[in-house]
Design a protein around this motif. Structure first.
Motif, short mmCIF file in Angstrom:
data_model
loop_
_atom_site.label_atom_id
_atom_site.label_comp_id
_atom_site.label_asym_id
_atom_site.label_seq_id
_atom_site.Cartn_x
_atom_site.Cartn_y
_atom_site.Cartn_z
N VAL A 97 77.72 -8.43 28.91
CA VAL A 97 76.73 -7.46 29.76
C VAL A 97 76.03 -6.54 28.82
CG1 VAL A 97 76.73 -5.49 31.24
CG2 VAL A 97 78.30 -7.45 31.91
N ILE A 98 74.89 -6.27 28.85
CA ILE A 98 74.00 -5.52 28.14
C ILE A 98 73.48 -4.49 29.03
CG2 ILE A 98 71.72 -5.46 26.76
CD1 ILE A 98 73.89 -7.39 25.57
N LYS A 99 73.80 -3.19 28.63
CA LYS A 99 73.45 -2.19 29.21
C LYS A 99 72.60 -1.02 28.48
CE LYS A 99 77.88 -1.62 31.59
NZ LYS A 99 78.99 -0.43 31.86
N ASN A 100 71.67 -0.31 29.35
CA ASN A 100 71.00 0.53 28.84
C ASN A 100 71.24 1.87 29.41
OD1 ASN A 100 68.46 1.90 27.46
ND2 ASN A 100 67.21 1.54 29.33
N GLY A 101 72.04 2.63 28.66
CA GLY A 101 72.81 3.73 29.04
C GLY A 101 74.15 3.39 30.06
N ASN A 102 73.86 3.71 31.21
CA ASN A 102 75.12 3.27 32.08
C ASN A 102 74.39 1.92 33.04
OD1 ASN A 102 77.09 4.89 31.10
ND2 ASN A 102 76.28 6.61 32.54
N GLN A 103 73.35 1.90 32.93
CA GLN A 103 72.66 0.73 33.85
C GLN A 103 72.78 -0.67 33.16
OE1 GLN A 103 68.38 1.27 34.56
NE2 GLN A 103 68.28 -0.35 36.09
N VAL A 104 73.33 -1.66 33.94
CA VAL A 104 73.36 -3.18 33.54
C VAL A 104 71.81 -3.54 33.51
CG1 VAL A 104 74.18 -5.36 33.98
CG2 VAL A 104 75.76 -3.42 34.25
N ILE A 105 71.39 -4.00 32.53
CA ILE A 105 69.82 -4.77 32.35
C ILE A 105 70.02 -6.15 32.26
CG2 ILE A 105 69.01 -2.54 31.75
CD1 ILE A 105 69.05 -3.65 28.80
N GLY A 106 70.92 -6.70 31.79
CA GLY A 106 71.03 -8.16 31.70
C GLY A 106 72.36 -8.60 31.07
N CYS A 107 72.30 -9.74 30.44
CA CYS A 107 73.66 -10.37 29.86
C CYS A 107 73.20 -11.30 28.62
CB CYS A 107 74.48 -10.91 30.73
SG CYS A 107 73.83 -12.44 31.44
N LYS A 108 74.19 -11.58 27.73
CA LYS A 108 73.94 -12.43 26.67
C LYS A 108 74.96 -13.48 26.72
CE LYS A 108 75.17 -10.82 22.41
NZ LYS A 108 75.09 -10.18 21.28
N LYS A 109 74.65 -14.70 26.50
CA LYS A 109 75.58 -15.70 26.39
C LYS A 109 75.39 -16.35 24.83
CE LYS A 109 76.11 -18.75 29.71
NZ LYS A 109 77.63 -18.75 29.75
N SER A 110 76.69 -16.95 24.22
CA SER A 110 76.47 -17.16 22.91
C SER A 110 77.03 -18.66 23.32
CB SER A 110 77.56 -16.84 22.09
OG SER A 110 77.60 -15.60 21.95
N LEU A 111 76.22 -19.55 22.47
CA LEU A 111 76.13 -20.96 22.43
C LEU A 111 76.10 -21.59 20.81
CD1 LEU A 111 73.72 -20.19 24.66
CD2 LEU A 111 74.70 -22.24 25.45
N ASP A 112 76.94 -22.75 20.57
CA ASP A 112 76.80 -23.58 19.47
C ASP A 112 76.04 -24.91 19.82
OD1 ASP A 112 78.29 -21.65 18.13
OD2 ASP A 112 80.21 -22.56 18.58
N TYR A 113 75.50 -25.29 18.63
CA TYR A 113 74.61 -26.64 18.89
C TYR A 113 75.29 -27.72 18.42
CZ TYR A 113 71.07 -30.14 18.86
OH TYR A 113 70.45 -31.07 19.17
N ASN A 114 75.69 -28.45 19.20
CA ASN A 114 76.31 -29.95 18.89
C ASN A 114 75.35 -31.03 18.70
OD1 ASN A 114 78.85 -28.32 18.93
ND2 ASN A 114 79.21 -28.82 20.82
N GLU A 115 75.64 -31.81 17.69
CA GLU A 115 74.67 -33.17 17.55
C GLU A 115 75.55 -34.24 18.47
OE1 GLU A 115 74.14 -33.65 13.53
OE2 GLU A 115 72.25 -32.36 13.57
N GLY A 116 74.64 -35.10 19.07
CA GLY A 116 75.23 -36.16 19.54
C GLY A 116 75.57 -36.10 21.46
N LYS A 117 76.35 -36.87 22.10
CA LYS A 117 76.33 -36.83 23.58
C LYS A 117 77.61 -35.94 23.96
CE LYS A 117 73.58 -40.54 24.38
NZ LYS A 117 72.73 -41.20 25.73
N GLN A 118 77.48 -35.31 24.98
CA GLN A 118 78.81 -34.68 25.54
C GLN A 118 79.85 -35.57 26.01
OE1 GLN A 118 77.08 -32.09 28.50
NE2 GLN A 118 77.22 -30.28 27.30
#
Length: 161
Positions: A97-118
């Protein structure tokens, strides 16, 4: 514009700055400050190709920023389609969760890149942080997209190795 800056200058905004000054302004249709953010459909490229196409300062850039929309994996679902070029972006961990002071303004998701098919892809050293605006900060009317496969109007992505 950015080529005129002296050696040592880097475009490295904080999480809050990315959401408030860039992503929110893009979604609300307001002008953006001078930036190094490109509008690209991330599903069309793997990170090697993408970063080669958008490098302005060779051998100095280590982070690339992109505005993109996210597609749905299935027409009636809410899961994003993470295919990109010859691989896919795999989420890691939980959303921050990303906040500006006490207010939630957005969120951040972390991802890794994989080559090939899932699910048998080979993990690479490419990473991405995907920033989304909090639903309370969205303008009215943003939920109904004309394109049924579009999940979000805009997300902001930071890609690095």
């Amino acid at each position: 514009y950015f080529k005129s800056f002296p050696v040592g200058y880097y475009f490295r905004p904080s999480d809050e700055e990315l959401i408030i000054h860039y992503l929110k302004n893009k979604i609300w249709g307001k002008p953006l400050p001078p930036n190094r953010i490109f509008v690209v459909d991330l599903c069309d490229y793997n990170p090697e190709v993408l970063t080669a196409l958008y490098t302005l300062l060779p051998r100095r850039e280590t982070e690339w920023y992109f505005l993109s929309s996210r597609r749905r994996k299935y027409l009636n679902g809410q899961r994003p389609d993470r295919k990109a070029g010859n691989g896919y972006w795999k989420p890691t961990g939980t959303d921050k969760v990303i906040k500006n002071g006490n207010q939630v303004i957005g969120c951040k998701k972390s991802l890794d890149y994989n080559e090939g098919k899932q699910p048998n892809g080979k993990r690479t050293n490419w990473k991405m942080h995907e920033y989304r605006l909090d639903s309370n900060s969205m303008p009215s009317g943003c939920t109904g997209n004309r394109d049924a496969m579009k999940l979000d109007d805009w997300v902001l992505c930071k890609i690095y190795k």
